[in-house]
Motif scaffolding. Sequence first.
Motif, PDB file in Angstrom:
ATOM      1  N   SER A 142      34.142  30.990  20.428  1.00  0.00           N
ATOM      2  CA  SER A 142      33.980  29.989  21.485  1.00  0.00           C
ATOM      3  C   SER A 142      34.023  30.591  22.885  1.00  0.00           C
ATOM      4  O   SER A 142      33.686  29.914  23.860  1.00  0.00           O
ATOM      5  CB  SER A 142      35.062  28.913  21.364  1.00  0.00           C
ATOM      6  OG  SER A 142      36.318  29.405  21.822  1.00  0.00           O
TER       7      SER A 142
ATOM      8  N   PRO B 138      24.550  21.201  26.292  1.00  0.00           N
ATOM      9  CA  PRO B 138      25.932  21.145  26.788  1.00  0.00           C
ATOM     10  C   PRO B 138      26.488  22.495  27.189  1.00  0.00           C
ATOM     11  O   PRO B 138      27.493  22.560  27.903  1.00  0.00           O
ATOM     12  CB  PRO B 138      26.696  20.560  25.589  1.00  0.00           C
ATOM     13  CG  PRO B 138      25.885  20.929  24.403  1.00  0.00           C
ATOM     14  CD  PRO B 138      24.459  20.911  24.857  1.00  0.00           C
ATOM     15  N   VAL B 139      25.843  23.584  26.727  1.00  0.00           N
ATOM     16  CA  VAL B 139      26.314  24.939  27.050  1.00  0.00           C
ATOM     17  C   VAL B 139      25.165  25.725  27.657  1.00  0.00           C
ATOM     18  O   VAL B 139      24.135  25.939  27.013  1.00  0.00           O
ATOM     19  CB  VAL B 139      26.835  25.657  25.788  1.00  0.00           C
ATOM     20  CG1 VAL B 139      27.279  27.072  26.149  1.00  0.00           C
ATOM     21  CG2 VAL B 139      27.979  24.882  25.148  1.00  0.00           C
TER      22      VAL B 139
ATOM     23  N   THR C 105      22.026  17.509  31.431  1.00  0.00           N
ATOM     24  CA  THR C 105      23.041  17.150  30.449  1.00  0.00           C
ATOM     25  C   THR C 105      24.356  16.792  31.134  1.00  0.00           C
ATOM     26  O   THR C 105      25.039  15.837  30.753  1.00  0.00           O
ATOM     27  CB  THR C 105      23.255  18.309  29.455  1.00  0.00           C
ATOM     28  OG1 THR C 105      22.012  18.637  28.839  1.00  0.00           O
ATOM     29  CG2 THR C 105      24.259  17.924  28.377  1.00  0.00           C
TER      30      THR C 105
ATOM     31  N   GLY D  23      28.307  14.515  31.434  1.00  0.00           N
ATOM     32  CA  GLY D  23      29.444  15.239  31.984  1.00  0.00           C
ATOM     33  C   GLY D  23      29.977  14.606  33.250  1.00  0.00           C
ATOM     34  O   GLY D  23      29.847  13.392  33.469  1.00  0.00           O
TER      35      GLY D  23
ATOM     36  N   SER E 233      30.301  22.577  32.117  1.00  0.00           N
ATOM     37  CA  SER E 233      29.830  22.300  30.757  1.00  0.00           C
ATOM     38  C   SER E 233      30.578  21.118  30.144  1.00  0.00           C
ATOM     39  O   SER E 233      31.811  21.076  30.168  1.00  0.00           O
ATOM     40  CB  SER E 233      30.037  23.539  29.877  1.00  0.00           C
ATOM     41  OG  SER E 233      29.859  23.214  28.517  1.00  0.00           O
ATOM     42  N   PRO E 234      29.864  20.118  29.600  1.00  0.00           N
ATOM     43  CA  PRO E 234      30.539  19.006  28.913  1.00  0.00           C
ATOM     44  C   PRO E 234      31.248  19.441  27.642  1.00  0.00           C
ATOM     45  O   PRO E 234      32.013  18.664  27.067  1.00  0.00           O
ATOM     46  CB  PRO E 234      29.382  18.043  28.591  1.00  0.00           C
ATOM     47  CG  PRO E 234      28.264  18.439  29.493  1.00  0.00           C
ATOM     48  CD  PRO E 234      28.408  19.915  29.676  1.00  0.00           C
ATOM     49  N   SER E 235      30.989  20.673  27.188  1.00  0.00           N
ATOM     50  CA  SER E 235      31.647  21.226  26.002  1.00  0.00           C
ATOM     51  C   SER E 235      32.361  22.508  26.406  1.00  0.00           C
ATOM     52  O   SER E 235      31.889  23.612  26.132  1.00  0.00           O
ATOM     53  CB  SER E 235      30.612  21.507  24.901  1.00  0.00           C
ATOM     54  OG  SER E 235      31.222  22.035  23.748  1.00  0.00           O
TER      55      SER E 235
ATOM     56  N   PRO F 296      34.647  25.834  26.713  1.00  0.00           N
ATOM     57  CA  PRO F 296      35.150  26.795  25.722  1.00  0.00           C
ATOM     58  C   PRO F 296      36.660  26.953  25.854  1.00  0.00           C
ATOM     59  O   PRO F 296      37.282  26.433  26.789  1.00  0.00           O
ATOM     60  CB  PRO F 296      34.428  28.081  26.111  1.00  0.00           C
ATOM     61  CG  PRO F 296      34.314  27.975  27.605  1.00  0.00           C
ATOM     62  CD  PRO F 296      34.085  26.508  27.899  1.00  0.00           C
TER      63      PRO F 296
ATOM     64  N   HIS G 262      40.353  22.267  32.090  1.00  0.00           N
ATOM     65  CA  HIS G 262      39.816  22.018  30.748  1.00  0.00           C
ATOM     66  C   HIS G 262      39.611  23.290  29.936  1.00  0.00           C
ATOM     67  O   HIS G 262      39.410  23.220  28.722  1.00  0.00           O
ATOM     68  CB  HIS G 262      38.480  21.280  30.860  1.00  0.00           C
ATOM     69  CG  HIS G 262      38.549  20.038  31.688  1.00  0.00           C
ATOM     70  ND1 HIS G 262      39.164  18.892  31.257  1.00  0.00           N
ATOM     71  CD2 HIS G 262      38.084  19.774  32.944  1.00  0.00           C
ATOM     72  CE1 HIS G 262      39.079  17.963  32.205  1.00  0.00           C
ATOM     73  NE2 HIS G 262      38.433  18.476  33.233  1.00  0.00           N
ATOM     74  N   THR G 263      39.626  24.444  30.579  1.00  0.00           N
ATOM     75  CA  THR G 263      39.399  25.700  29.875  1.00  0.00           C
ATOM     76  C   THR G 263      40.116  26.823  30.604  1.00  0.00           C
ATOM     77  O   THR G 263      40.283  26.772  31.831  1.00  0.00           O
ATOM     78  CB  THR G 263      37.890  26.008  29.791  1.00  0.00           C
ATOM     79  OG1 THR G 263      37.688  27.198  29.035  1.00  0.00           O
ATOM     80  CG2 THR G 263      37.288  26.204  31.167  1.00  0.00           C
TER      81      THR G 263
END
Length: 386
Positions: A195, A220-221, A235, A240, A301-303, A305, A335-336
């Motif tokens: 990830s 998303p990435v 996206t 997001g 990024s909405p996803s 890592p 968030h990351t």
Amino acid sequence: MITTLAIEGFRSLRHVVLPLARLTVISGANGVGKSSVYRSLRLLAEVGQSGAIAALAREGGLQSLLWAGPESGATAARQFGHPVQGTVRRNSVALKLGYASTGFGYAVDFGLPTDQSTMFARDPEIKAESVFSGAVLRPATALTERHNGAVRVRNSGGEWIPHDYRLRPTESMVAAFADPVAAPELMEVRQNLSSWRFYDHFRTDPQAPVRQPQLGTRTPVLDHSGTDLAAALQTITEFGDRALLDRTIARAFDGASVKVHAQDGLFSLVMVQPGLLRPLEANELSDGTLRFLLLVAALLSPSPPTLLVLNEPETSLHPRLLAPLAELVEAASAHTQIVVVSHASGLVDELEEAGASRIHLEKRDGETSIEGQGMLDEPAWSWPKR
């Protein structure tokens, strides 16, 4: 979250153990070893995807990556005023990488093959690996171990159980050994490593694909090349944090905004700026503007890592863009976990003011060290034995 990164025998990094925070900025002069730290993290990520051996080959092979200074005695030589000199290697050739986290830790030891009759005698082999719990590898914390090709797993009763699966010298147990019942910790380490995301120098020259319309799919990435920027921004707009996206771009470019146009399935990016009679297309944007938009797409990024690493993100950016970039990095760190490698004092200062933990690297007699870190300040660390 990764709490410790350990590197041994990688170019100027003879022995470095770095404490990592939720947001860490690694600074230092050119040639001090920042890029080696970045590449070490990338190599660790490649282990989880069976790509470490090929990645080492792309770096020039194990021999070109190894620490070339003396194995020991450098500290004493400096203390008594003697020159530090290289010596004949006595210990086994080794490149060691590892990390500890709030979950499981992992360490790997690369070496040269014992069979020198093959044409692949310079290809590295994995000599030892270990997955462990807690902050430090100890006999009591080790969960899964690999010595050469043999794997053993600790059962629920604390006993070591040899596994009949035999690993090839170039295979990592994290990537190749799949037993979710006997060793679920391996699956978690593999997912963690896979990830991680890395963004280095984006291509923004006049012929760069990012300046041309590209096939638009939900993204998303952002790809490491940045080619799918328009799709990634769209996206974020739909799925997001659109408010933060709009606010960041408006602050950076005096009220500007970005829009994505679609035609026949191809997405293209335009920037709308106050005072201009028409929007600017991607092929009209400056390198710095386009690079900033790429960083925005990576950070929003909405996803997100588990770990995001940015290498010299200040490249081609105007100094006034460093403050909005630092603000965005700080927001994304909620968030990351983020590591920023930079030698731009303006960005480093902005990130420190935002609460980042700073690690300043220095080099003496060819060896990289952490400024202000004494022996008692270094995080505890140990390597798996061959």
